[in-house]
Design a protein around this motif. Structure first.
Motif, PDB file in Angstrom:
ATOM      1  N   LEU A 143       1.152  -0.896  -0.400  1.00  0.00           N
ATOM      2  CA  LEU A 143      -0.520  -0.016   0.263  1.00  0.00           C
ATOM      3  C   LEU A 143       0.250   1.389  -0.024  1.00  0.00           C
ATOM      4  O   LEU A 143       0.092   1.999  -0.564  1.00  0.00           O
ATOM      5  N   ARG A 144       1.718   1.293   0.438  1.00  0.00           N
ATOM      6  CA  ARG A 144       2.291   2.335   1.159  1.00  0.00           C
ATOM      7  C   ARG A 144       3.482   2.313  -0.223  1.00  0.00           C
ATOM      8  O   ARG A 144       4.101   3.684  -1.105  1.00  0.00           O
ATOM      9  N   LEU A 147       0.896   4.015  -3.594  1.00  0.00           N
ATOM     10  CA  LEU A 147       0.407   4.773  -2.991  1.00  0.00           C
ATOM     11  C   LEU A 147       1.675   6.001  -3.646  1.00  0.00           C
ATOM     12  O   LEU A 147       1.341   6.864  -4.096  1.00  0.00           O
ATOM     13  N   LEU A 150       2.022   6.723  -6.809  1.00  0.00           N
ATOM     14  CA  LEU A 150       0.608   6.991  -8.109  1.00  0.00           C
ATOM     15  C   LEU A 150       1.275   8.484  -8.633  1.00  0.00           C
ATOM     16  O   LEU A 150       1.454   8.770  -7.770  1.00  0.00           O
ATOM     17  N   PRO A 151       1.331   8.330  -9.961  1.00  0.00           N
ATOM     18  CA  PRO A 151       1.418  10.361 -10.343  1.00  0.00           C
ATOM     19  C   PRO A 151       0.062  10.485 -10.104  1.00  0.00           C
ATOM     20  O   PRO A 151      -0.876  10.311 -10.056  1.00  0.00           O
ATOM     21  N   ASP A 152       0.727  11.842  -9.539  1.00  0.00           N
ATOM     22  CA  ASP A 152      -1.044  12.904  -9.367  1.00  0.00           C
ATOM     23  C   ASP A 152      -1.918  12.858 -10.335  1.00  0.00           C
ATOM     24  O   ASP A 152      -3.362  12.574 -10.574  1.00  0.00           O
ATOM     25  N   LEU A 155      -4.416  10.318 -10.523  1.00  0.00           N
ATOM     26  CA  LEU A 155      -5.224   9.950  -9.265  1.00  0.00           C
ATOM     27  C   LEU A 155      -6.924  10.491  -9.377  1.00  0.00           C
ATOM     28  O   LEU A 155      -7.787   9.738  -8.648  1.00  0.00           O
ATOM     29  N   ALA A 156      -7.128  11.224 -10.604  1.00  0.00           N
ATOM     30  CA  ALA A 156      -8.585  11.494 -11.341  1.00  0.00           C
ATOM     31  C   ALA A 156      -8.610  10.848 -12.295  1.00  0.00           C
ATOM     32  O   ALA A 156      -9.689  11.457 -13.156  1.00  0.00           O
ATOM     33  N   ALA A 158      -9.576   8.210 -15.678  1.00  0.00           N
ATOM     34  CA  ALA A 158     -11.059   7.159 -15.350  1.00  0.00           C
ATOM     35  C   ALA A 158      -9.750   6.291 -15.982  1.00  0.00           C
ATOM     36  O   ALA A 158      -9.171   5.754 -16.788  1.00  0.00           O
ATOM     37  N   SER A 355     -10.888   1.077  -5.293  1.00  0.00           N
ATOM     38  CA  SER A 355     -10.015   1.464  -5.255  1.00  0.00           C
ATOM     39  C   SER A 355      -8.567   2.182  -6.032  1.00  0.00           C
ATOM     40  O   SER A 355      -7.588   1.153  -5.917  1.00  0.00           O
ATOM     41  N   LEU A 356      -8.271   3.021  -6.509  1.00  0.00           N
ATOM     42  CA  LEU A 356      -6.827   3.236  -6.703  1.00  0.00           C
ATOM     43  C   LEU A 356      -4.875   2.627  -6.084  1.00  0.00           C
ATOM     44  O   LEU A 356      -4.734   1.862  -7.486  1.00  0.00           O
ATOM     45  N   ILE A 357      -5.750   3.322  -4.750  1.00  0.00           N
ATOM     46  CA  ILE A 357      -4.486   2.953  -4.295  1.00  0.00           C
ATOM     47  C   ILE A 357      -4.248   1.127  -3.699  1.00  0.00           C
ATOM     48  O   ILE A 357      -3.017   0.947  -4.048  1.00  0.00           O
ATOM     49  N   ASP A 358      -5.737   0.972  -3.842  1.00  0.00           N
ATOM     50  CA  ASP A 358      -5.476  -0.333  -3.602  1.00  0.00           C
ATOM     51  C   ASP A 358      -5.103  -1.372  -4.730  1.00  0.00           C
ATOM     52  O   ASP A 358      -4.162  -2.659  -4.981  1.00  0.00           O
TER      53      ASP A 358
ATOM     54  N   VAL B 108     -15.522   4.461 -20.097  1.00  0.00           N
ATOM     55  CA  VAL B 108     -16.670   4.969 -18.490  1.00  0.00           C
ATOM     56  C   VAL B 108     -16.259   6.470 -19.056  1.00  0.00           C
ATOM     57  O   VAL B 108     -17.003   7.151 -19.083  1.00  0.00           O
ATOM     58  N   LEU B 131      -5.210  18.009  -6.813  1.00  0.00           N
ATOM     59  CA  LEU B 131      -3.673  16.927  -7.226  1.00  0.00           C
ATOM     60  C   LEU B 131      -2.455  16.722  -6.496  1.00  0.00           C
ATOM     61  O   LEU B 131      -2.293  15.453  -5.924  1.00  0.00           O
ATOM     62  N   ARG B 136      -1.262  12.212   1.225  1.00  0.00           N
ATOM     63  CA  ARG B 136      -0.114  10.775   0.437  1.00  0.00           C
ATOM     64  C   ARG B 136      -0.022  10.343   1.855  1.00  0.00           C
ATOM     65  O   ARG B 136      -0.432   9.266   2.618  1.00  0.00           O
ATOM     66  N   ALA B 140      -1.413   7.001   4.287  1.00  0.00           N
ATOM     67  CA  ALA B 140      -0.417   6.028   3.895  1.00  0.00           C
ATOM     68  C   ALA B 140      -0.648   5.639   5.883  1.00  0.00           C
ATOM     69  O   ALA B 140      -0.825   4.437   6.021  1.00  0.00           O
ATOM     70  N   SER B 331      -9.600  12.687  -2.362  1.00  0.00           N
ATOM     71  CA  SER B 331      -8.917  11.349  -3.582  1.00  0.00           C
ATOM     72  C   SER B 331      -9.897  11.106  -4.200  1.00  0.00           C
ATOM     73  O   SER B 331     -10.347  10.593  -3.157  1.00  0.00           O
ATOM     74  N   PRO B 332     -10.354  11.498  -5.587  1.00  0.00           N
ATOM     75  CA  PRO B 332     -10.974  10.662  -6.095  1.00  0.00           C
ATOM     76  C   PRO B 332     -10.218   9.393  -6.258  1.00  0.00           C
ATOM     77  O   PRO B 332     -11.255   8.303  -6.153  1.00  0.00           O
ATOM     78  N   ALA B 333      -9.029   8.475  -5.716  1.00  0.00           N
ATOM     79  CA  ALA B 333      -8.439   7.402  -5.784  1.00  0.00           C
ATOM     80  C   ALA B 333      -9.143   6.913  -4.583  1.00  0.00           C
ATOM     81  O   ALA B 333      -8.543   5.335  -4.347  1.00  0.00           O
ATOM     82  N   LEU B 334     -10.163   7.481  -3.528  1.00  0.00           N
ATOM     83  CA  LEU B 334      -9.338   6.615  -2.860  1.00  0.00           C
ATOM     84  C   LEU B 334     -10.452   5.905  -3.142  1.00  0.00           C
ATOM     85  O   LEU B 334     -10.953   4.740  -2.490  1.00  0.00           O
ATOM     86  N   GLY B 335     -11.850   6.055  -3.550  1.00  0.00           N
ATOM     87  CA  GLY B 335     -12.617   5.486  -3.764  1.00  0.00           C
ATOM     88  C   GLY B 335     -13.927   4.835  -2.416  1.00  0.00           C
ATOM     89  O   GLY B 335     -14.378   3.610  -2.376  1.00  0.00           O
ATOM     90  N   ASP B 358      -9.435  -0.144   3.790  1.00  0.00           N
ATOM     91  CA  ASP B 358      -9.854   0.928   3.742  1.00  0.00           C
ATOM     92  C   ASP B 358     -10.402   1.686   4.746  1.00  0.00           C
ATOM     93  O   ASP B 358     -10.895   3.098   4.764  1.00  0.00           O
TER      94      ASP B 358
END
Lengths: 475, 475
Positions: A143-144, A147, A150-152, A155-156, A158, A355-358, B108, B131, B136, B140, B331-335, B358
């Motif tokens: 996860l660390r 996270l 992930l480039p900025d 993050l948003a 699709a 989740s993108l982080i997951d 999407v 973003l 982060r 984390a 952040s939208p990445a968190l879902g 999460d």
């Protein structure tokens, strides 16, 4: 005070519902459940009144029996109905639970569990990995790292089929370890196998499918989500070689079904591997009928007597959709899985991609080798535990037969003909021994009573104690 | 070579679909999209043929215009249709994209974007937080703490409405910060506002609802997911005081609609706060009609001239469902998101509840104060950035009027009557300036052309440069 003559014409149960405007959608089991609830609330079904056997009501309403058993199960869990072994299910004498909290508190776990049951001490539930061995620190590290990487701009963005690095990692893993024909463009990252099945069922429905052939017995959640998305499950018997492909063919002629959900590597729950001839026959069936095979690859990595059988998908990448997840191999708490799809299947993307982080963590976990290291460690642990469980069963219950290849995280223990599984399950629950009847996974009545014993989360130190208690219950 | 006379009776477009067995479900826009695709594939619509204006086709098919514009948008994005400003949308002359990859790659982001557009340099998209300021390390830390704290026994337990500590943390936050009437039993943890809207729409549909009153203009994704779940959106005009509650009442009489989706704290996109009299009127409407108000509380925390207006939910906890998420605030990445529901609403649980880890992280993030610290820091940053943007607009485009209260992450810039927004948006895209036309959020044609300028992710160092470029485009 009991009125056992309900003033309800059962065949109108769903008409009642559609009269109130619910003409098309909503899971069938919810409609049945709500129609029953309404009938009870409105006094058309009195306290103490018996509801019909699930098979009878299913036939009357023209729905599958699962729909009715699930609806009954939920209402029993809520205390609206009362089930007693060997007797009809009845409307409860008193309705104590306030309307407001019913659905909120009781929805997903549709297994009615006695509220007074003690906590689980001997966990013999199938489908659960070793919770004590959850790779917490490796997942935290993934996860660390995910996270941080992930480039900025991502993050948003699709990611309709998933985050590209996660799709690539899963494709590489499936190629390497499951010998699947996989590349990242065919991978969708999901919340798990159930999510994948839901997306696939929705897509099949959109293409005109209304039925799906499923193994009988089988894991209920996947066929329920298929049904919720408009595909009526048609049971196909399973024997010691896996799904009966001859029956599959005849049921296809009878119903026009052109999709099937199977567990070729390790049938759940009976534990067979699909015989090589049947693997080929299954693919031939798919080609002959322009059909889709959904391969639920839930625990294929855990084989103890040989290398895991390659994914069926390898034989026909254009006909087989493979669904998998981390739920049974790592932890159900992760909420992550995948689909590997044939090129012509592109389901509408989920309105809630993971989740993108997951997903970034998943990419790290796989590419850093943590996933396969965890699988190897689990394999060793489960093999040993399985042997220990078999040894204990041989000592304590030598007269009972055990089924299932040397694989996975469960086996099937056939009970003596005079011992009903339901009684053993109930008695086990009252002393912290979590047991599951084979009946939970099938409507067929021609199989002997049996228990599906999961050892994924069984504490090694308690194996013998658990079996001794089980033996006492059986005797 | 152009055949502009399609050999297709438009009114049969959806009949064609239902003939192939798709009688009930599947999102309407997908059905329209696929019917069009099929008509093109089968030659019933030739290359170069014009498709009807979306309003016309919507009326012919008896669907909402959004359905048609979304279907067209997707087919334009895929290159199947071609849209040219000021001209009819037509079937593309050549279909280059192979069938197999269409759905997989393009689903999407239904906003057609020219494939050749450069990357975004000046991010003026609404609905996106900063973003670069994603917390982060705090997230984390929350993940690590959440993962460490989760007891083994919770890992495989059912959490149908969410993990209890997360529900408690969100309830406390909503009470404290949004002045909502909240307790954990009424909270459901979701994948975000879209997920929440989907679950609510499904539940309303199950209860017989077939329509929902939505603000016009409004954020499309929520009304699309409502429509996908069987609720036809009925637009209600918005003015400087928010949704027009008079019109809401008359549309209710006309349609029988008993649910509405609103943004009371900060109307999206027009930027009004719902006037106090209308807040009360909205609640009265809900009580009069046994109706549900869905309060989309998407950016209510960001108010720069006063304390945020309390949630509408406070006025009528039995009539208002509040939906929120971390997507626009963190952040939208968190879902991750939540719903706060009235006591009598209990939607069927999602088949894919969010990752337990999460959720445990969410609990930590909120209870440790990180969430509200992040909100405070964002508030300061956005207030300053908004002022800077307003200053630059005053200098560069003094003749244009700006709408929207001192809140949120966007404002509305009305264009001169001779400047079409679509032309400015297209020209902006070709030089890395991401702009959005107000038309994206409405079907109404009586509003002047305008741009919705989001500054959540706009680089502070580029504000003046972005506005200078925008001014050049407008002139």
């Amino acid at each position: 005070m009991q009125n056992t003559r309900p003033i309800l014409a059962w065949e109108t149960l769903l008409d009642v519902d559609s009269a109130s405007g619910s003409d098309v959608a909503g899971p069938l089991r919810d409609r049945v459940e709500n129609a029953l609830r309404r009938a009870i609330d409105e006094g058309r079904l009195s306290p103490g009144a018996a509801v019909p056997p699930s098979r009878t009501l299913a036939e009357t309403l023209g729905v599958s029996r699962w729909v009715v058993t699930e609806a009954y199960g939920q209402l029993v869990a809520e205390g609206v109905l009362e089930a007693r072994t060997g007797s009809a299910t009845r409307v409860a004498e008193r309705q104590e639970m306030p309307e407001a909290t019913r659905g909120i508190e009781n929805p997903v776990p549709r297994d009615p569990a006695p509220a007074s049951a003690p906590p689980i001490r001997y966990d013999l539930r199938p489908g659960i990995p070793d919770l004590r061995a959850t790779p917490r620190s490796r997942w935290a590290a993934a996860l660390r790292a995910g996270l941080a990487d992930l480039p900025d701009r991502e993050l948003a963005a699709a990611h309709p089929s998933g985050y590209a690095p996660a799709r690539e990692a899963v494709a590489a893993y499936l190629s390497r370890s499951r010998h699947a024909v996989a590349d990242a463009t065919r991978i969708t990252i999901t919340h798990g196998a159930t999510d994948g099945m839901g997306l696939l069922a929705r897509e099949l429905h959109r293409r005109g499918h209304r039925t799906i052939l499923v193994e009988d017995p089988s894991w209920p959640r996947l066929r329920i989500v298929a049904e919720d998305n408009g595909l009526r499950p048609i049971p196909v018997p399973v024997d010691g070689d896996g799904i009966d492909t001859g029956q599959l063919r005849s049921l296809t002629s009878g119903t026009g079904a052109r999709a099937t959900l199977v567990t070729p590597a390790h049938q759940f729950p009976l534990g067979a591997a699909l015989a090589p001839a049947r693997r080929e026959e299954l693919v031939r069936w798919a080609r002959d009928h322009d059909a889709l095979v959904i391969e639920d690859d839930y625990d294929a990595e855990f084989r103890y007597d040989r290398r895991p059988v390659p994914a069926l998908q390898r034989l026909a990448p254009d006909r087989v959709a493979l669904i998998g997840s981390l739920s049974k191999s790592v932890s159900p708490a992760l909420g992550l899985g995948w689909m590997l799809l044939p090129p012509d299947i592109a389901p509408a993307p989920s309105p809630s991609t993971p989740s993108l982080i997951d997903q970034a963590a998943l990419a790290h976990f796989v590419t850093q080798g943590d996933f396969e290291r965890h699988l190897r460690a689990s394999r060793t642990r489960f093999r040993r535990r399985r042997q220990r469980l078999l040894d204990a069963l041989t000592i304590e219950l030598p007269e009972l037969s055990v089924a299932g290849i040397s694989a996975g995280m469960h086996l099937v223990l056939t009970l003596p003909s005079h011992v009903p599984a339901s009684a053993v399950v109930d008695a086990g629950a009252s002393e912290g021994l979590a047991l599951t009847s084979l009946r939970r996974y099938t409507d067929a009545t021609d199989r002997p009573d049996a228990l599906v014993l999961g050892y994924g989360d069984l504490d090694d130190a308690l194996v013998e104690e658990a079996v001794a208690r089980l033996a006492a219950l059986v005797r």
